[in-house]
Design an enzyme around this catalytic site. Structure first.
Site, short mmCIF file in Angstrom:
data_model
loop_
_atom_site.label_atom_id
_atom_site.label_comp_id
_atom_site.label_asym_id
_atom_site.label_seq_id
_atom_site.Cartn_x
_atom_site.Cartn_y
_atom_site.Cartn_z
N ASP A 69 -4.42 -61.69 13.53
CA ASP A 69 -5.51 -60.99 14.18
C ASP A 69 -6.79 -61.78 13.91
O ASP A 69 -6.84 -62.60 12.98
CB ASP A 69 -5.61 -59.57 13.62
CG ASP A 69 -6.77 -58.79 14.19
OD1 ASP A 69 -6.93 -58.78 15.42
OD2 ASP A 69 -7.53 -58.20 13.40
N ASP A 120 -10.71 -60.50 14.50
CA ASP A 120 -11.78 -59.69 13.92
C ASP A 120 -11.24 -58.79 12.81
O ASP A 120 -10.30 -58.01 13.03
CB ASP A 120 -12.42 -58.80 15.00
CG ASP A 120 -13.15 -59.62 16.04
OD1 ASP A 120 -14.21 -60.17 15.72
OD2 ASP A 120 -12.64 -59.73 17.17
N ASP A 171 -5.42 -56.22 10.07
CA ASP A 171 -6.18 -55.30 9.22
C ASP A 171 -6.20 -53.86 9.72
O ASP A 171 -6.90 -53.03 9.14
CB ASP A 171 -7.63 -55.79 9.11
CG ASP A 171 -8.37 -55.65 10.44
OD1 ASP A 171 -7.91 -56.22 11.45
OD2 ASP A 171 -9.40 -54.95 10.47
#
Length: 216
Positions: A9, A11, A166
């Site tokens: 990922d 961001d 995240d």
């Protein structure tokens, strides 16, 4: 044995984009005579998706969001990405993984052109064999389509892979694709189910010790 493919990922995993997002959206708020929101507010909205992020930030009805989102993305693209937005150890970790011949891709829900812009700004683009944005595949995460797209581009379809992210969007996408999920705890956690990721890491360099055990 070829090392497993690594899908990252962007961001909240490689880059802490909250401050840049706050700069853009607070500028738009100022033009509407609205006070600035703190960066912490934006940090809590990022994992909700761009439409809800912009709608929350500007207090918009849903029918006004598309135009505001397009303007937000235009301004975001024009703003340089500061080097300090990289999480600690990202550049060195990616360099070490590249030296070990791990095939790597970015798999984000940010539009592909913005992913490439951020990675170019941070001199990270050359580390990745594929960059998949939210508009690159038929459906964005948590659908498995972006992960499948990235793995195909890496010539790693059907081979061992892992997603590092995240948020619950990443967790659900990894589950849909049937690959392990490594949870980066330093990002924008929106309620990742404890105990369910393959592993949790607080800093990206921890991958260097973790990954060899996944292929042994």
């Amino acid at each position: 044995m070829r090392p497993l493919a690594l899908l990252f990922d962007l961001d909240g995993t490689l880059v802490d984009s909250a401050a840049v997002i706050a700069t853009v959206l607070n500028g738009m708020r100022a033009e509407q005579d609205q006070a600035a929101w703190p960066v912490a507010s934006y940090r809590g909205w990022i994992s909700l998706g761009a439409e809800q992020l912009v709608g929350n930030a500007l207090g918009l009805h849903m029918d006004a969001v598309p135009a505001a989102l397009a303007e937000f993305r235009r301004r975001y693209r024009a703003l340089p990405t500061p080097p300090e937005t990289m999480f600690p150890g990202v550049a060195d970790t990616l360099a070490a993984l590249a030296d070990q011949d791990y095939p790597m891709a970015v798999c984000s829900n940010k539009p592909e052109v913005l992913c490439i812009k951020v990675l170019q700004d941070l001199d990270l683009l050359h580390r990745f064999g594929s960059v998949v944005g939210g508009d690159s595949a038929a459906s964005p995460k948590p659908h498995r389509a972006p992960l499948d797209h990235a793995l195909a581009a890496l010539s790693a379809a059907g081979k061992p892979a892992v997603l590092i992210g995240d948020s619950t969007v990443d967790q659900e996408a990894a589950a849909a694709a049937g690959i392990p999920f490594i949870f980066f705890t330093g990002g924008y956690d929106d309620g990742v189910v404890p105990g369910t990721p393959y592993a949790s890491i607080d800093r990206l360099p921890e991958l260097l010790a973790l990954l060899p055990a996944m292929t042994s």
